[in-house]
Design a protein around this motif. Structure first.
Motif, mmCIF file in Angstrom:
data_model
loop_
_atom_site.group_PDB
_atom_site.id
_atom_site.type_symbol
_atom_site.label_atom_id
_atom_site.label_comp_id
_atom_site.label_asym_id
_atom_site.label_seq_id
_atom_site.Cartn_x
_atom_site.Cartn_y
_atom_site.Cartn_z
ATOM 1 N N SER A 115 -8.118 0.295 3.422
ATOM 2 C CA SER A 115 -6.895 -0.364 2.959
ATOM 3 C C SER A 115 -5.804 -0.084 3.977
ATOM 4 O O SER A 115 -5.626 1.057 4.410
ATOM 5 C CB SER A 115 -6.497 0.158 1.570
ATOM 6 O OG SER A 115 -5.291 -0.433 1.143
ATOM 7 N N SER A 117 -1.762 -0.206 5.354
ATOM 8 C CA SER A 117 -0.423 -0.016 4.797
ATOM 9 C C SER A 117 0.393 -1.296 4.904
ATOM 10 O O SER A 117 -0.015 -2.280 5.537
ATOM 11 C CB SER A 117 0.296 1.127 5.532
ATOM 12 O OG SER A 117 0.444 0.804 6.901
ATOM 13 N N LEU A 124 -6.294 3.475 5.427
ATOM 14 C CA LEU A 124 -6.996 4.462 4.609
ATOM 15 C C LEU A 124 -8.498 4.277 4.725
ATOM 16 O O LEU A 124 -9.011 3.151 4.693
ATOM 17 C CB LEU A 124 -6.582 4.319 3.145
ATOM 18 C CG LEU A 124 -5.183 4.789 2.752
ATOM 19 C CD1 LEU A 124 -4.919 4.470 1.291
ATOM 20 C CD2 LEU A 124 -5.019 6.272 3.004
ATOM 21 N N VAL A 133 -6.700 9.178 6.503
ATOM 22 C CA VAL A 133 -5.813 8.125 6.972
ATOM 23 C C VAL A 133 -5.890 8.093 8.486
ATOM 24 O O VAL A 133 -5.840 9.118 9.159
ATOM 25 C CB VAL A 133 -4.361 8.330 6.475
ATOM 26 C CG1 VAL A 133 -3.812 9.676 6.920
ATOM 27 C CG2 VAL A 133 -3.463 7.206 6.952
ATOM 28 N N VAL A 171 -7.776 4.537 -5.020
ATOM 29 C CA VAL A 171 -6.695 4.896 -4.103
ATOM 30 C C VAL A 171 -5.999 3.605 -3.685
ATOM 31 O O VAL A 171 -6.648 2.564 -3.498
ATOM 32 C CB VAL A 171 -7.248 5.664 -2.878
ATOM 33 C CG1 VAL A 171 -8.313 4.854 -2.162
ATOM 34 C CG2 VAL A 171 -6.134 6.022 -1.922
ATOM 35 N N SER A 172 -4.668 3.673 -3.559
ATOM 36 C CA SER A 172 -3.908 2.463 -3.241
ATOM 37 C C SER A 172 -2.583 2.852 -2.613
ATOM 38 O O SER A 172 -1.974 3.872 -2.971
ATOM 39 C CB SER A 172 -3.675 1.627 -4.510
ATOM 40 O OG SER A 172 -2.865 0.503 -4.237
ATOM 41 N N TRP A 173 -2.139 2.017 -1.672
ATOM 42 C CA TRP A 173 -0.806 2.185 -1.098
ATOM 43 C C TRP A 173 0.246 1.760 -2.116
ATOM 44 O O TRP A 173 0.034 0.819 -2.886
ATOM 45 C CB TRP A 173 -0.649 1.341 0.158
ATOM 46 C CG TRP A 173 -1.458 1.774 1.331
ATOM 47 C CD1 TRP A 173 -2.679 1.291 1.708
ATOM 48 C CD2 TRP A 173 -1.114 2.774 2.298
ATOM 49 N NE1 TRP A 173 -3.125 1.924 2.835
ATOM 50 C CE2 TRP A 173 -2.174 2.837 3.241
ATOM 51 C CE3 TRP A 173 -0.018 3.616 2.468
ATOM 52 C CZ2 TRP A 173 -2.160 3.711 4.311
ATOM 53 C CZ3 TRP A 173 -0.010 4.484 3.545
ATOM 54 C CH2 TRP A 173 -1.064 4.531 4.454
ATOM 55 N N HIS A 174 1.380 2.443 -2.121
ATOM 56 C CA HIS A 174 2.463 2.043 -3.015
ATOM 57 C C HIS A 174 3.148 0.799 -2.444
ATOM 58 O O HIS A 174 3.418 0.720 -1.237
ATOM 59 C CB HIS A 174 3.483 3.176 -3.183
ATOM 60 C CG HIS A 174 4.358 3.002 -4.372
ATOM 61 N ND1 HIS A 174 5.474 2.188 -4.365
ATOM 62 C CD2 HIS A 174 4.292 3.526 -5.623
ATOM 63 C CE1 HIS A 174 6.054 2.225 -5.546
ATOM 64 N NE2 HIS A 174 5.346 3.028 -6.328
ATOM 65 N N HIS A 180 3.512 6.297 1.178
ATOM 66 C CA HIS A 180 3.061 6.898 -0.080
ATOM 67 C C HIS A 180 1.740 6.270 -0.518
ATOM 68 O O HIS A 180 1.566 5.042 -0.470
ATOM 69 C CB HIS A 180 4.107 6.717 -1.183
ATOM 70 C CG HIS A 180 5.267 7.669 -1.058
ATOM 71 N ND1 HIS A 180 6.318 7.445 -0.201
ATOM 72 C CD2 HIS A 180 5.529 8.855 -1.678
ATOM 73 C CE1 HIS A 180 7.184 8.438 -0.301
ATOM 74 N NE2 HIS A 180 6.723 9.307 -1.183
ATOM 75 N N VAL A 181 0.827 7.152 -0.967
ATOM 76 C CA VAL A 181 -0.499 6.745 -1.418
ATOM 77 C C VAL A 181 -0.724 7.315 -2.812
ATOM 78 O O VAL A 181 -0.487 8.509 -3.059
ATOM 79 C CB VAL A 181 -1.594 7.253 -0.452
ATOM 80 C CG1 VAL A 181 -2.970 6.917 -0.988
ATOM 81 C CG2 VAL A 181 -1.400 6.643 0.922
ATOM 82 N N ILE A 183 -3.410 8.207 -5.848
ATOM 83 C CA ILE A 183 -4.830 8.543 -5.998
ATOM 84 C C ILE A 183 -5.084 8.917 -7.451
ATOM 85 O O ILE A 183 -4.391 9.771 -8.011
ATOM 86 C CB ILE A 183 -5.241 9.701 -5.071
ATOM 87 C CG1 ILE A 183 -4.916 9.374 -3.615
ATOM 88 C CG2 ILE A 183 -6.728 10.017 -5.227
ATOM 89 C CD1 ILE A 183 -5.182 10.518 -2.667
#
Length: 807
Positions: A115, A117, A124, A133, A171-174, A180-181, A183
């Motif tokens: 993923s 950013s 990621l 990362v 897991v995901s980016w904000h 910021h990640v 989890i």
């Protein structure tokens, strides 16, 4: 004209740092790129093991001109520059050769998801038990024609330890921060890491406790599965949606990364809403909740309290680190269905309506509607819409744990988020607004549809489904599963239709198969290893899929006419004869078939018969008649001759074709006549076989036990409950036991060194530590005992059912 500025390869000074001689760039179709075509396909065992772990996604798009693909065999990342809509508006081309990026350290885990950013600077690399990362720019060196990128682990003390069995679930980016990640792990903890400040300790930790200790009826209700951040709508932008294995959805609000950036108008809108509908409410609970929200907003965004009428407001504002010292976030939920007028309230609290267990979750914002989609292992998609707005809820008296720096700034928070069982209430559509706003109730759900994807049921654990929104058309959702890719288009949105002035009934979504990986009914489906949805500013959309054999498939998707209703003219049906007339070409024009045009003979004088033909008057009359005859009949004859001469070869071809078809039909008739005797014999054998089977069936019906009664309704419900317990609850109990063991190991390891110092300084604290450890051990023993008892009960019931069937 189409302008597409590709800033992929020429930038970054790669020409200055190139290791190889400069090669001429070639643009090839993306599906024919050598990165995919040169792959020899994955190993069968690797494919099988990957399909058992879940759906992979090793493809990522930065939203502009770069496509990233992780090669599991070579352990490298391919950065492919692409051009959308060139040279044809519906094509996608990629540059060759592409850039190869490698990590500067060895990865000791299998990458299941990548993923990128929001700004495209970091990527990621996520696995089930580790997370890294990779920083795509500012690389330190190059080696073997590959760019070596700095790669670091995230939360190594929590996820990467070999002695701790904590799995990474999602897991995901904000969406409002580049660093910021979020989890979600199997220990029921949601963590938010700030990659710019600390890669080891999380910035925020939320320990999810959906039910009170000892009050859980099933283990699936305490096992999280997936999460999703909210969209750009009121308090949704501060919300985190968490899905549990039994299908229940909970909300954490507000969750804000420290230093994230938001639009001023959006924050001011919810700030004014809290003043208007909260402080002016006649309900004391609404006033208290709105006061806490206003104080939190003013502390997180100090510009709200410092704004003046004359000052110019900024376009964006940054969130400051803040947490309430005497309150923790409430875990709002589980979200319940809204009740219509006259509907039984038991429908709102009814359990799951789909088969199996919940496997994935998707939040999608479509105009003013917040759409929640839950995927189930039985192959169904449960589509709901929030029937009310989300509001922040805190539990006072439950103080969080804060981590501050020497200047007393908050650098980290950790809190236990519990569900308020007493606040669960049934919401009805005809309920007044004053009874729902700012009272701390979770928003209800409006059920839009349940879509059955009709997936092949050949796996023991059910289907694993992953969902993606369409970046160009928000009404469309893609579902990725073992059988391929499907497209689901929503045709009804409650709030959007109401705002647009449409009084429509609920329309069911339409499902369109995009790609199928099943070669036939008997073959097993092949998993997919990558998916990405591309779109450009001209309204074109594509889907890029990477198969398990590392082949790339590019499909153009329709966007403009999917939401238009299909118009069918039912008043004038087309008959078969008219259709044949339309399809049959004209051999001779209809003008010639109708004959020559009728000519009006000019009116003759009365004494025309007395005129001699050799006279001047007679010659003029004959010349006029001959001219009319020549203009009509002679020219018509010439046209007929020309048409017959022109269509002669065509008529000959048609006749020859008819003769060939006639000969072919005669040959088929001869073959059928030759096979007629064989068919008669087969029919006779089939009739004899049918009679013998009927006799065997009659004998079997006379056997004792053939007339056993079918299971009653209560027995069927009990059997389905046992199946659900064996398929879902036992796995949930095992994961809970593993999680508690992991917590105990981590706690004992981290407290070995500190216990000695605490005994020297504060001997009285030793009893507290020993008490906690004993409580954890007793809880673990109770769970193990419960698991063994449940297994014994299931075995007893299965043996009883087998004994009953055999008797």
């Amino acid at each position: 004209m189409r302008f597409n500025f590709d800033l992929a390869e020429p930038t970054e000074g790669d020409s200055r740092r190139s290791l190889t001689p400069k090669e001429e760039l070639q643009w090839v179709p993306l599906q024919n790129h050598p990165v995919f075509t040169s792959a020899d396909g994955g190993d069968a065992s690797t494919t099988a093991s990957a399909s058992s772990r879940g759906v992979k996604n090793l493809l990522a798009w930065d939203g502009a001109s770069r496509l990233y693909y992780w090669d599991s065999n070579k352990q490298c990342l391919h950065r492919i520059s692409i051009r959308l809509g060139e040279p044809a508006p519906t094509s996608v081309v990629a540059v060759f050769p592409s850039k190869v990026l490698r990590a500067d350290k060895e990865l000791n885990f299998v990458v299941n998801k990548i993923s990128i950013s929001r700004n495209g600077s970091a990527l990621l690399l996520a696995g089930s038990d580790d997370l890294c990362v990779m920083y795509l720019y500012g690389h330190s060196s190059t080696k073997d024609n590959a760019i070596i990128c700095r790669t670091v682990s995230i939360g190594s003390q929590v996820y990467s330890s070999e002695s701790i069995a904590i799995r990474i679930l999602q897991v995901s980016w904000h969406p409002y921060s580049d660093t910021h990640v979020g989890i979600l792990s199997s220990d029921s903890v949601f963590r938010l890491f700030d990659l710019s400040s600390d890669l080891v300790q999380p910035e925020q930790e939320y320990y999810l406790q959906p039910v009170e200790p000892g009050r859980s009826r099933n283990a699936a209700s305490i096992c999280p599965v997936d999460f999703s951040f909210g969209g750009d709508h009121l308090w949704d932008r501060f919300s985190v949606f968490v899905l549990f294995s039994d299908g229940s959805v909970y909300i954490l609000c507000p969750v804000v990364p420290f230093g994230s950036v938001y639009q001023w108008e959006s924050i001011l809108e919810i700030y004014n809403d809290a003043h208007t509908f909260g402080l002016n409410s006649a309900n004391s609970a609404a006033v208290c909740n709105s006061n806490m929200a206003i104080s939190w907003l003013e502390a997180t965004f100090p510009e709200l309290a410092q704004q003046t009428a004359d000052a110019e407001n900024p376009s964006t504002i940054k969130a400051h680190s803040h947490a309430l010292f005497d309150a923790s976030l409430a875990l709002q939920g589980p979200l319940r269905k809204v009740c219509r007028a006259g509907e039984d309230e038991a429908v709102a609290v009814r359990g799951a309506e789909c088969e199996g267990r919940a496997v994935s979750f998707l939040y999608n914002l479509v105009s003013k509607d917040s759409i929640l989609v839950t995927a189930w292992s039985g192959g169904q998609l449960q589509i709901d819409a929030l029937a009310d707005e989300i509001q922040p809820v805190w539990i006072t008296g439950s103080a969080p744990r804060l981590r501050v720096d020497p200047r007393d700034y908050v650098r980290g928070i950790a809190m236990i988020c519990e569900s308020i069982a007493a606040e669960h209430s049934i919401v009805k559509l005809d309920q007044p607004l004053d009874n729902t706003v700012w009272l701390g109730h979770p928003p209800p759900l409006l059920r839009l549809a349940i879509v059955d994807l009709a997936l092949p049921r050949k796996t023991e654990g059910g289907s694993l489904i992953t969902m993606f929104p369409d970046p160009l058309m928000p009404e469309r959702i893609y579902s990725l599963h073992e059988g391929g890719v499907d497209s689901i288009v929503l045709h009804f949105l409650p709030f959007t239709s109401q705002i647009n002035g449409k009084d429509e009934n609920i329309k069911i979504p339409s499902v369109h198969p995009v790609l199928s990986t099943c070669q036939g009914e008997t073959s097993s489906p092949s998993p997919l290893f990558g998916f990405a949805s591309l779109s450009d500013s001209f309204g074109y959309s594509w889907v890029v899929v990477v198969t398990s054999t590392e082949e790339c498939v590019v499909l153009e998707m329709k966007t403009w006419d999917l939401l238009l209703p299909i118009q069918i003219d039912q008043e004038k049906p087309v008959s078969l004869e008219e259709q044949k007339e339309k399809d049959t070409p004209d051999i001779i024009s209809k003008e010639l078939l109708s004959g020559p045009k009728s000519v009006l003979v000019p009116q003759a004088s009365p004494n025309l018969r007395s005129i001699s033909a050799d006279s001047i008057e007679g010659r003029s009359a004959l010349h006029q008649y001959f001219k009319l005859f020549h203009e009509n009949y002679v020219e018509y004859a010439h046209k007929v001759y020309f048409e017959l001469k022109h269509h002669g070869p065509q008529l000959k071809r048609i006749i020859d074709d008819q003769h060939a078809r006639l000969n072919e039909a005669q040959e088929k008739m001869l073959r059928v006549e030759a096979k007629q005797s064989m068919l008669d014999e087969r029919i006779d054998r089939a009739v004899q076989r049918h009679s013998s089977l009927e006799q065997r069936l009659q004998r079997l019906r006379r056997l004792p036990g053939a007339h056993k009664k079918p299971l009653s309704r209560a027995e069927r419900e009990f059997k389905s409950e046992l199946d659900r317990f064996t398929g879902v609850e036992l796995d949930a109990l095992k994961s809970s036991i593993d999680t508690i063991r992991a917590r105990l190991r981590r706690y004992t390891q981290s407290s070995k060194d500190s216990v000695t110092n605490q005994r020297r300084k504060m001997p009285g604290r030793n009893n507290v530590q020993d008490t906690r450890i004993s409580q954890l051990k007793s809880s673990l023993e109770k769970l193990s005992l419960l698991n063994s008892e449940s297994t014994k009960k299931v075995e007893l019931v299965e043996s009883a059912l087998k004994t009953r069937d055999s008797s």
